[in-house]
Design a protein around this motif. Structure first.
Motif, PDB file in Angstrom:
ATOM      1  N   LYS A 177      -1.633  -4.052 -45.901  1.00  0.00           N
ATOM      2  CA  LYS A 177      -0.529  -3.570 -45.089  1.00  0.00           C
ATOM      3  C   LYS A 177      -1.057  -2.912 -43.821  1.00  0.00           C
ATOM      4  O   LYS A 177      -1.979  -2.098 -43.882  1.00  0.00           O
ATOM      5  CB  LYS A 177       0.307  -2.553 -45.872  1.00  0.00           C
ATOM      6  CG  LYS A 177       0.781  -3.059 -47.230  1.00  0.00           C
ATOM      7  CD  LYS A 177       1.631  -4.313 -47.117  1.00  0.00           C
ATOM      8  CE  LYS A 177       2.065  -4.811 -48.481  1.00  0.00           C
ATOM      9  NZ  LYS A 177       2.789  -6.098 -48.380  1.00  0.00           N
ATOM     10  N   ILE A 178      -0.487  -3.268 -42.670  1.00  0.00           N
ATOM     11  CA  ILE A 178      -0.868  -2.672 -41.397  1.00  0.00           C
ATOM     12  C   ILE A 178       0.377  -2.065 -40.757  1.00  0.00           C
ATOM     13  O   ILE A 178       1.384  -2.738 -40.583  1.00  0.00           O
ATOM     14  CB  ILE A 178      -1.506  -3.700 -40.451  1.00  0.00           C
ATOM     15  CG1 ILE A 178      -2.731  -4.346 -41.107  1.00  0.00           C
ATOM     16  CG2 ILE A 178      -1.906  -3.038 -39.135  1.00  0.00           C
ATOM     17  CD1 ILE A 178      -3.418  -5.387 -40.260  1.00  0.00           C
ATOM     18  N   LYS A 179       0.298  -0.782 -40.441  1.00  0.00           N
ATOM     19  CA  LYS A 179       1.443  -0.059 -39.903  1.00  0.00           C
ATOM     20  C   LYS A 179       1.001   0.756 -38.696  1.00  0.00           C
ATOM     21  O   LYS A 179      -0.026   1.437 -38.744  1.00  0.00           O
ATOM     22  CB  LYS A 179       2.004   0.868 -40.986  1.00  0.00           C
ATOM     23  CG  LYS A 179       3.223   1.668 -40.574  1.00  0.00           C
ATOM     24  CD  LYS A 179       3.702   2.532 -41.735  1.00  0.00           C
ATOM     25  CE  LYS A 179       4.932   3.333 -41.370  1.00  0.00           C
ATOM     26  NZ  LYS A 179       5.373   4.191 -42.509  1.00  0.00           N
ATOM     27  N   ILE A 180       1.757   0.688 -37.616  1.00  0.00           N
ATOM     28  CA  ILE A 180       1.453   1.464 -36.418  1.00  0.00           C
ATOM     29  C   ILE A 180       2.026   2.870 -36.593  1.00  0.00           C
ATOM     30  O   ILE A 180       3.211   3.043 -36.860  1.00  0.00           O
ATOM     31  CB  ILE A 180       2.041   0.808 -35.167  1.00  0.00           C
ATOM     32  CG1 ILE A 180       1.478  -0.594 -34.974  1.00  0.00           C
ATOM     33  CG2 ILE A 180       1.757   1.665 -33.937  1.00  0.00           C
ATOM     34  CD1 ILE A 180       2.115  -1.367 -33.845  1.00  0.00           C
ATOM     35  N   ILE A 181       1.150   3.871 -36.469  1.00  0.00           N
ATOM     36  CA  ILE A 181       1.576   5.262 -36.624  1.00  0.00           C
ATOM     37  C   ILE A 181       1.007   6.093 -35.478  1.00  0.00           C
ATOM     38  O   ILE A 181       0.110   5.648 -34.759  1.00  0.00           O
ATOM     39  CB  ILE A 181       1.101   5.859 -37.966  1.00  0.00           C
ATOM     40  CG1 ILE A 181      -0.435   5.916 -38.006  1.00  0.00           C
ATOM     41  CG2 ILE A 181       1.639   5.061 -39.142  1.00  0.00           C
ATOM     42  CD1 ILE A 181      -0.980   6.743 -39.142  1.00  0.00           C
ATOM     43  N   SER A 182       1.518   7.301 -35.307  1.00  0.00           N
ATOM     44  CA  SER A 182       0.937   8.249 -34.356  1.00  0.00           C
ATOM     45  C   SER A 182       0.447   9.465 -35.123  1.00  0.00           C
ATOM     46  O   SER A 182       1.042   9.873 -36.121  1.00  0.00           O
ATOM     47  CB  SER A 182       1.960   8.655 -33.291  1.00  0.00           C
ATOM     48  OG  SER A 182       3.082   9.270 -33.883  1.00  0.00           O
ATOM     49  N   LEU A 183      -0.660  10.037 -34.658  1.00  0.00           N
ATOM     50  CA  LEU A 183      -1.266  11.194 -35.300  1.00  0.00           C
ATOM     51  C   LEU A 183      -1.536  12.288 -34.267  1.00  0.00           C
ATOM     52  O   LEU A 183      -1.900  11.988 -33.126  1.00  0.00           O
ATOM     53  CB  LEU A 183      -2.598  10.819 -35.961  1.00  0.00           C
ATOM     54  CG  LEU A 183      -2.567   9.897 -37.179  1.00  0.00           C
ATOM     55  CD1 LEU A 183      -3.998   9.533 -37.594  1.00  0.00           C
ATOM     56  CD2 LEU A 183      -1.827  10.546 -38.332  1.00  0.00           C
ATOM     57  N   PRO A 184      -1.390  13.542 -34.667  1.00  0.00           N
ATOM     58  CA  PRO A 184      -1.860  14.630 -33.807  1.00  0.00           C
ATOM     59  C   PRO A 184      -3.379  14.708 -33.929  1.00  0.00           C
ATOM     60  O   PRO A 184      -3.973  14.044 -34.795  1.00  0.00           O
ATOM     61  CB  PRO A 184      -1.198  15.858 -34.423  1.00  0.00           C
ATOM     62  CG  PRO A 184      -1.121  15.523 -35.883  1.00  0.00           C
ATOM     63  CD  PRO A 184      -0.835  14.042 -35.935  1.00  0.00           C
TER      64      PRO A 184
END
Length: 329
Positions: A177-184
Motif C-alpha cells: 500500500k502506498i499513501k501520500i501523507i504529510s508529516l511535521p
C-alpha cells in the motif's frame, strides 16, 4: 482434525496446501501501529490467565492441545487477531463466555504452510515476505486471514498464509500500500554513526540505549515504535536508529538527536505481518517505483526513513515533492 491436502512441497519448511473451512471460537482483539501489546503477548496472556481453559470447559476443543490464531489486516496498519481453537460447526454462542468471544469461519482455498523452525513467533513472516517470492510463483491473497497453529505453550508451530498466482503485474504487488501523507518535523533521539549499520546498529541500540531513550517522559507518546535512517554526507555513509520524542531541545549524554524534515511523504506498507523487516517493501519499491496513481517526484533534499512498529510491522517513508503533478524524467 485433518482439514488440509498437500499440493506440493516447496522446501523442508514450506508446502503449498488446500485448506477446508474450519469453525473457530476465540477472543478478538484490535491492534493499531500504536499498540505495544501484540498477538504474541495476547496468546501468552490468554493461555496463562485461564481465559482459554475456561472457554474449553464450556465449549469443547475439537483438537485438544492445539490452538488457532487468525490475523486479518485492516486499514493504515490496523489489524485484528482472533485467538482460540477449532470447534464443531455450531450456531449461536451460549451465554457466559468471556468478553470479546466470537465465532469465525476460516476461508477455504490455497495456502502456503510455513513451519516455524526459528523459534520466534514471527519467523514464518520473514520467510513469507522474503524467499517465498523467489521460491514460488505465488503471492499473498488479500481479503483472507492468515491462520496460525499454536501449541499449549503459546509457541507458533506453523502459519498458513493465503496465496494465489498473480494474473497481472499489478496483482504481483497488490498487498503493498502506498499513501501520500504529510508529516511535521520529527525529533528522534538515538545513535548516529558511520561505524556500524543495519542490524548491528539496531542490536547496539537495544542492548545499550533503548532503556534510556524509552524512559524519557517526552518519549512516551511514541514508545510503540522506532525510526531508522541512513544517508551519505561528504562522502561518508551515516546510519541512525532511535525513538521519536517531543522535545527538540533535549540533550542526553551519549545519544544523538536528529530532526527529520516535515513535508509530503509516500508511506509504503503491506498487508502481511513483516516482523519489522522492510526488505520486501524495498524490493517492491525497486520493482514498481513509487507509483500509486500519481506521478510522484522524490525529493532528494530529504532522506527516506523507516518506522519499526515493534512486534507488528515496518513502514517506509519516502520524501516527495509538493508538486505531485510533475513527473521525473
Amino acid at each position: 482434525m485433518n482439514n488440509t491436502k498437500i499440493i506440493s512441497e516447496v522446501n523442508p519448511v514450506c508446502s503449498i496446501i488446500e485448506r477446508n473451512d474450519q469453525t473457530i471460537i476465540g477472543i478478538k482483539r484490535h491492534f493499531t501501529p500504536e499498540s505495544i501489546y501484540g498477538p504474541n503477548q495476547m496468546v501468552s496472556s490468554l493461555l496463562h490467565d485461564g481465559t482459554i481453559s475456561l472457554m474449553e470447559k464450556r465449549i469443547k476443543n475439537s483438537n485438544p492441545g492445539f490452538y488457532v490464531g487468525l490475523y486479518r489486516p485492516g486499514e493504515d496498519g490496523c489489524f485484528t487477531y482472533i485467538f482460540g481453537y477449532e470447534v464443531e460447526s455450531m450456531g449461536q454462542l451460549p451465554e457466559g463466555l468471556p468478553d470479546y468471544t466470537c465465532l469465525k469461519m476460516t476461508g477455504s482455498g490455497l495456502y502456503a504452510r510455513i513451519l516455524n523452525d526459528g523459534g520466534s513467533f514471527y519467523d514464518t513472516g520473514d520467510y513469507f515476505t522474503g524467499a517465498f517470492h523467489t521460491d514460488t510463483p505465488y503471492v499473498y491473497e488479500n481479503g483472507k486471514e492468515s491462520i496460525h497453529t499454536i501449541n499449549l505453550k503459546g509457541e507458533l508451530l506453523y502459519a498458513d498464509e493465503p496465496i494465489k498466482k498473480p494474473l497481472t503485474p499489478d496483482e504481483q504487488h497488490a498487498s503493498v500500500k502506498i499513501k501520500i501523507i504529510s508529516l511535521p518535523p520529527l525529533t528522534v533521539l538515538g545513535i548516529k554513526t558511520d561505524k556500524i549499520h543495519g542490524l548491528d546498529l539496531i542490536n547496539q541500540f537495544f542492548s545499550q540505549n533503548a532503556k534510556t531513550v524509552d524512559s524519557i517522559d517526552c518519549r512516551k507518546p511514541y514508545v510503540q515504535d522506532y525510526i531508522g535512517s541512513s544517508w551519505h554526507e561528504s562522502g561518508t555513509q551515516y546510519s541512525f536508529f532511535g525513538g521519536q520524542i517531543l522535545n527538540s531541545g533535549l540533550l542526553t549524554p551519549g545519544l544523538d538527536t536528529i530532526i527529520i524534515p516535515g513535508g509530503l511523504y509516500a508511506k509504503i506498507s503491506q498487508n502481511e505481518i513483516n516482523n519489522d523487516n522492510p526488505a520486501f517493501l524495498r524490493q517492491c519499491i525497486q520493482e514498481i517505483g513509487l507509483n500509486c496513481g500519481h506521478p510522484l517526484v522524490k525529493d532528494d533534499t530529504r532522506q527516506y526513513f523507516i518506522k519499526f512498529h515493534q512486534g507488528h510491522s515496518s513502514s517506509i517513508y519516502y520524501p516527495i515533492m509538493d508538486d505531485v503533478n510533475t513527473r521525473v524524467e
